[in-house]
Scaffold this active site. Structure first.
Site, PDB file in Angstrom:
ATOM      1  N   TRP A 165      15.485 -32.785 117.707  1.00 51.60           N
ATOM      2  CA  TRP A 165      14.066 -32.716 117.286  1.00 51.60           C
ATOM      3  C   TRP A 165      13.170 -32.873 118.510  1.00 51.60           C
ATOM      4  O   TRP A 165      12.152 -32.192 118.663  1.00 51.60           O
ATOM      5  CB  TRP A 165      13.742 -33.823 116.273  1.00 51.60           C
ATOM      6  CG  TRP A 165      13.977 -33.416 114.844  1.00 51.60           C
ATOM      7  CD1 TRP A 165      15.036 -33.789 114.068  1.00 51.60           C
ATOM      8  CD2 TRP A 165      13.133 -32.579 114.026  1.00 51.60           C
ATOM      9  NE1 TRP A 165      14.901 -33.226 112.820  1.00 51.60           N
ATOM     10  CE2 TRP A 165      13.743 -32.486 112.769  1.00 51.60           C
ATOM     11  CE3 TRP A 165      11.928 -31.913 114.242  1.00 51.60           C
ATOM     12  CZ2 TRP A 165      13.192 -31.748 111.718  1.00 51.60           C
ATOM     13  CZ3 TRP A 165      11.374 -31.171 113.201  1.00 51.60           C
ATOM     14  CH2 TRP A 165      12.008 -31.091 111.959  1.00 51.60           C
TER      15      TRP A 165
ATOM     16  N   GLU B  10      18.548 -36.023 116.154  1.00 53.22           N
ATOM     17  CA  GLU B  10      17.199 -36.540 116.443  1.00 53.22           C
ATOM     18  C   GLU B  10      16.778 -36.158 117.857  1.00 53.22           C
ATOM     19  O   GLU B  10      15.619 -35.829 118.101  1.00 53.22           O
ATOM     20  CB  GLU B  10      17.146 -38.062 116.268  1.00 53.22           C
ATOM     21  CG  GLU B  10      17.378 -38.524 114.837  1.00 53.22           C
ATOM     22  CD  GLU B  10      16.433 -37.883 113.835  1.00 53.22           C
ATOM     23  OE1 GLU B  10      15.234 -37.794 114.118  1.00 53.22           O
ATOM     24  OE2 GLU B  10      16.911 -37.450 112.769  1.00 53.22           O
TER      25      GLU B  10
ATOM     26  N   TRP C 130      -5.582 -35.718 110.940  1.00 50.82           N
ATOM     27  CA  TRP C 130      -4.347 -36.146 111.604  1.00 50.82           C
ATOM     28  C   TRP C 130      -4.548 -36.359 113.094  1.00 50.82           C
ATOM     29  O   TRP C 130      -3.875 -37.174 113.716  1.00 50.82           O
ATOM     30  CB  TRP C 130      -3.220 -35.138 111.351  1.00 50.82           C
ATOM     31  CG  TRP C 130      -3.448 -33.757 111.915  1.00 50.82           C
ATOM     32  CD1 TRP C 130      -4.166 -32.753 111.359  1.00 50.82           C
ATOM     33  CD2 TRP C 130      -2.947 -33.226 113.158  1.00 50.82           C
ATOM     34  NE1 TRP C 130      -4.146 -31.627 112.157  1.00 50.82           N
ATOM     35  CE2 TRP C 130      -3.394 -31.887 113.273  1.00 50.82           C
ATOM     36  CE3 TRP C 130      -2.145 -33.742 114.183  1.00 50.82           C
ATOM     37  CZ2 TRP C 130      -3.091 -31.069 114.359  1.00 50.82           C
ATOM     38  CZ3 TRP C 130      -1.835 -32.926 115.266  1.00 50.82           C
ATOM     39  CH2 TRP C 130      -2.311 -31.609 115.347  1.00 50.82           C
TER      40      TRP C 130
HETATM   41  P1  FAD Z   1      16.437 -43.002 117.533  1.00 47.76           P
HETATM   42  O1  FAD Z   1      16.505 -42.859 116.064  1.00 47.76           O
HETATM   43  O2  FAD Z   1      17.447 -43.830 118.199  1.00 47.76           O
HETATM   44  O3  FAD Z   1      16.477 -41.511 118.119  1.00 47.76           O
HETATM   45  C1  FAD Z   1      16.908 -41.240 119.462  1.00 47.76           C
HETATM   46  C2  FAD Z   1      15.836 -40.478 120.205  1.00 47.76           C
HETATM   47  O4  FAD Z   1      15.620 -39.212 119.598  1.00 47.76           O
HETATM   48  C3  FAD Z   1      14.486 -41.155 120.204  1.00 47.76           C
HETATM   49  O5  FAD Z   1      14.416 -42.154 121.195  1.00 47.76           O
HETATM   50  C4  FAD Z   1      13.554 -39.988 120.461  1.00 47.76           C
HETATM   51  O6  FAD Z   1      13.503 -39.644 121.822  1.00 47.76           O
HETATM   52  C5  FAD Z   1      14.243 -38.854 119.703  1.00 47.76           C
HETATM   53  N1  FAD Z   1      13.687 -38.733 118.346  1.00 47.76           N
HETATM   54  C6  FAD Z   1      14.062 -39.410 117.247  1.00 47.76           C
HETATM   55  N2  FAD Z   1      13.377 -38.976 116.167  1.00 47.76           N
HETATM   56  C7  FAD Z   1      12.544 -38.010 116.605  1.00 47.76           C
HETATM   57  C8  FAD Z   1      11.581 -37.177 115.982  1.00 47.76           C
HETATM   58  N3  FAD Z   1      11.340 -37.230 114.660  1.00 47.76           N
HETATM   59  N4  FAD Z   1      10.879 -36.315 116.745  1.00 47.76           N
HETATM   60  C9  FAD Z   1      11.110 -36.221 118.077  1.00 47.76           C
HETATM   61  N5  FAD Z   1      12.024 -36.972 118.721  1.00 47.76           N
HETATM   62  C10 FAD Z   1      12.730 -37.856 117.999  1.00 47.76           C
HETATM   63  N6  FAD Z   1       8.707 -40.241 119.244  1.00 47.76           N
HETATM   64  C11 FAD Z   1       8.405 -40.504 120.528  1.00 47.76           C
HETATM   65  O7  FAD Z   1       9.323 -40.610 121.362  1.00 47.76           O
HETATM   66  N7  FAD Z   1       7.108 -40.641 120.929  1.00 47.76           N
HETATM   67  C12 FAD Z   1       6.058 -40.537 120.065  1.00 47.76           C
HETATM   68  O8  FAD Z   1       4.901 -40.649 120.482  1.00 47.76           O
HETATM   69  C13 FAD Z   1       6.360 -40.299 118.691  1.00 47.76           C
HETATM   70  N8  FAD Z   1       5.371 -40.234 117.764  1.00 47.76           N
HETATM   71  C14 FAD Z   1       5.680 -39.989 116.448  1.00 47.76           C
HETATM   72  C15 FAD Z   1       4.640 -39.901 115.509  1.00 47.76           C
HETATM   73  C16 FAD Z   1       4.928 -39.648 114.159  1.00 47.76           C
HETATM   74  C17 FAD Z   1       3.788 -39.537 113.157  1.00 47.76           C
HETATM   75  C18 FAD Z   1       6.263 -39.483 113.762  1.00 47.76           C
HETATM   76  C19 FAD Z   1       6.587 -39.220 112.315  1.00 47.76           C
HETATM   77  C20 FAD Z   1       7.291 -39.562 114.681  1.00 47.76           C
HETATM   78  C21 FAD Z   1       7.024 -39.818 116.033  1.00 47.76           C
HETATM   79  N9  FAD Z   1       8.053 -39.928 117.003  1.00 47.76           N
HETATM   80  C22 FAD Z   1       7.730 -40.152 118.309  1.00 47.76           C
HETATM   81  C23 FAD Z   1       9.459 -39.695 116.634  1.00 47.76           C
HETATM   82  C24 FAD Z   1      10.260 -40.966 116.254  1.00 47.76           C
HETATM   83  O9  FAD Z   1       9.549 -41.731 115.326  1.00 47.76           O
HETATM   84  C25 FAD Z   1      10.617 -41.839 117.458  1.00 47.76           C
HETATM   85  O10 FAD Z   1      11.180 -41.042 118.467  1.00 47.76           O
HETATM   86  C26 FAD Z   1      11.625 -42.914 117.082  1.00 47.76           C
HETATM   87  O11 FAD Z   1      11.098 -43.746 116.095  1.00 47.76           O
HETATM   88  C27 FAD Z   1      11.998 -43.706 118.310  1.00 47.76           C
HETATM   89  O12 FAD Z   1      12.878 -44.739 117.993  1.00 47.76           O
HETATM   90  P2  FAD Z   1      14.349 -44.758 118.557  1.00 47.76           P
HETATM   91  O13 FAD Z   1      14.346 -44.554 120.025  1.00 47.76           O
HETATM   92  O14 FAD Z   1      14.996 -45.988 118.050  1.00 47.76           O
HETATM   93  O15 FAD Z   1      14.948 -43.454 117.881  1.00 47.76           O
END
Ligand code: FAD
Length: 460
Positions: free
Chosen positions: A274, A271, A357
């Site tokens: 990504w 992640e 979007w």
């Molecule tokens: P975890 O699952 O613990 O992941 C660890 C870290 O990996 C996250 O903190 C984040 O930095 C990164 N990460 C995880 N998933 C993604 C992903 N799909 N794309 C890019 N990085 C990722 N993330 C943001 O940080 N800011 C946003 O504005 C944002 N907008 C989003 C909008 C949409 C429509 C979608 C589908 C995804 C978006 N994301 C965004 C990605 C993701 O949803 C969040 O990073 C994630 O939910 C954050 O929760 P976490 O820290 O518990 O993630």
């Protein structure tokens, strides 16, 4: 005198700009540019601004006790940074300004202008890659071109990572961290409290959050990460977004917890990759920052609907689709939304309501505490099928099935839509559930909306 320009890199550890400024042996002064009028004009998220500001206060205190003054430059516009930094450099007879790169096009243009004007007055401007683990431009195909698809990118990224030194930089020599920090571990993200109050801003709090996730939850991440009621993800995105923690610090914590090379196969690390992918794309394809579709051939076949009533219902969580509404209410109340839900609500807006979007992207940026241009843009373009390595257009999430699968006991929907607590768990997922208790009727018929979207797309 060496200047360090802080932006979304509000940390002392693993901060290349700060590290190199301190290593120069010259006195160091920190500077930050604040543009509140422009934040308001762009409808930037209050939750994010509050977190950033609270972390900046923390950083200032830390810097002060190590003898580094922080200058706050309040400006009307982003584009005024160049003149203001030039004036400051002159006032303090700065020899150099250090900063960590930001990758969206506006930020890169701003930085270019700053570098040019400083260089013209004989001040060195030094940029570093502090926001990524592997620098953009260094992960390329055999032909030297940028990757457009995630999986081969992630393989090449790992190869490159293993070639590079990727341990976090230490605290610069001469700096110390206040030892009297009070650590209150936050409640999991997305729970009903206002999270500006519970999200940690100190290093001690953030590192405790990272450590707790790595030890207790990361091993189960693959199993739990898709269930919004389970809090199976790290909740670190707000900290990563403002640079209070670096991605390299996350990687280092993961590596330390693994006895062997298993960290290389961590789904959680994937992640973070990504996150890197979307940053690399912004550098390789600058027009993405201007919302150009990565797949224009797909975008050309989509006709957006301009239905403000539908958009308002989506924003307010009043569509009559429980999982969509619960997610939007979570976002509006807390500034955060689980990743699975972000995909569901984005698919709903772009495919079933067929609303542009970019409107969803902007709404998220106005609400998210972790609003991050690259990841948000990437996530929205992916959901709308116009982004890099995006879901094919015909992939349209069925909100009811998603809810039954990822919130099987209806706990999440009932947390955010208390009217549904009157219903049996299996009844909570249906469109229109809880109308007797005040929930709205569904604003669309799922099957008809899906068919209309596909017919329109296929006949274009
Ligand atoms: P975890 O699952 O613990 O992941 C660890 C870290 O990996 C996250 O903190 C984040 O930095 C990164 N990460 C995880 N998933 C993604 C992903 N799909 N794309 C890019 N990085 C990722 N993330 C943001 O940080 N800011 C946003 O504005 C944002 N907008 C989003 C909008 C949409 C429509 C979608 C589908 C995804 C978006 N994301 C965004 C990605 C993701 O949803 C969040 O990073 C994630 O939910 C954050 O929760 P976490 O820290 O518990 O993630």
């Amino acid at each position: 005198m060496h200047l360090v320009w802080f932006r979304n890199d509000l940390r002392l550890v693993d901060n290349p700009a700060l590290y190199h400024a301190c290593a120069s042996g010259e006195p160091v002064r920190a500077v930050v540019c604040l543009t509140p009028a422009q934040w308001a004009e762009h409808n930037e998220s209050e939750a994010r601004i509050n977190l950033w500001s609270a972390r900046l206060d923390w950083l200032e205190t830390q810097l002060e006790q190590s003898g580094i003054e922080l200058t706050r430059l309040e400006l009307s516009r982003f584009s005024d940074c160049s003149a203001a930094l030039s004036r400051l450099a002159e006032d303090v007879s700065a020899k150099a300004l250090h900063f960590n790169y930001e990758y969206p096009l506006n930020e890169r243009n701003r930085d270019r202008a700053v570098c040019e004007s400083l260089n013209a007055q004989g001040v060195e401007a030094l940029g570093y890659h502090g926001d990524v683990i592997v620098p953009p431009g260094s992960v390329v195909t055999g032909n030297g071109t940028p990757f457009k698809v995630f999986t081969p990118f992630s393989r090449a990224w790992m190869k490159q990572l293993l070639r590079l030194e990727h341990a976090p930089l230490p605290l610069p020599e001469g700096l110390s961290l206040a030892s009297s920090e009070r650590v209150t571990l936050p409640v999991p993200l997305g729970v009903r409290q206002s999270r500006e109050q519970v999200y940690p801003v100190s290093d001690a709090g953030l590192l405790a959050l990272l450590q707790r996730f790595i030890v207790e939850q990361e091993p189960d991440y693959q199993r739990l990460r898709d269930y919004p009621a389970r809090h199976g993800t790290s909740g670190l995105s707000p900290a990563l977004t403002i640079g209070a923690l670096s991605a390299r610090q996350c990687l280092a914590a993961l590596k330390q917890a693994c006895q062997d090379d298993s960290w290389q196969h961590s789904i959680w690390l994937n992640e973070l990759v990504w996150r890197e992918f979307y940053r690399h794309l912004l550098v390789s394809f600058p027009e993405l920052s201007r919302y150009a579709p990565f797949r224009p051939e797909v975008a050309a076949r989509i006709h957006w609907c301009h239905n403000e009533a539908h958009f308002d219902a989506w924003k307010a969580g009043e569509t009559g689709f429980p999982i969509v509404d619960a997610a939007m209410k979570q976002l509006n109340a807390t500034g955060w939304m689980h990743n699975r839900l972000r995909m569901i609500v984005a698919s709903f807006l772009t495919k079933l309501l067929r609303i542009d979007w970019r409107k969803g992207e902007a709404w998220f940026m106005s609400r998210l505490m972790d609003g991050d241009f690259a990841s948000n843009l990437g996530g929205w373009a992916w959901s709308a099928s116009v982004g890099a390595d995006a879901a094919p257009y015909f992939r349209i999430f069925n909100p009811q099935l998603q809810s039954e699968k990822f919130d099987p006991n209806g706990e999440f929907v009932a947390e955010w839509l208390p009217e549904l607590r009157h219903l049996e768990p299996k009844e909570r997922h249906k469109p229109g559930a809880g109308q007797r208790y005040g929930r709205p009727a569904p604003i669309i018929d799922y099957k008809a909306a899906r068919k209309a979207a596909l017919d329109d797309y296929n006949n274009s």
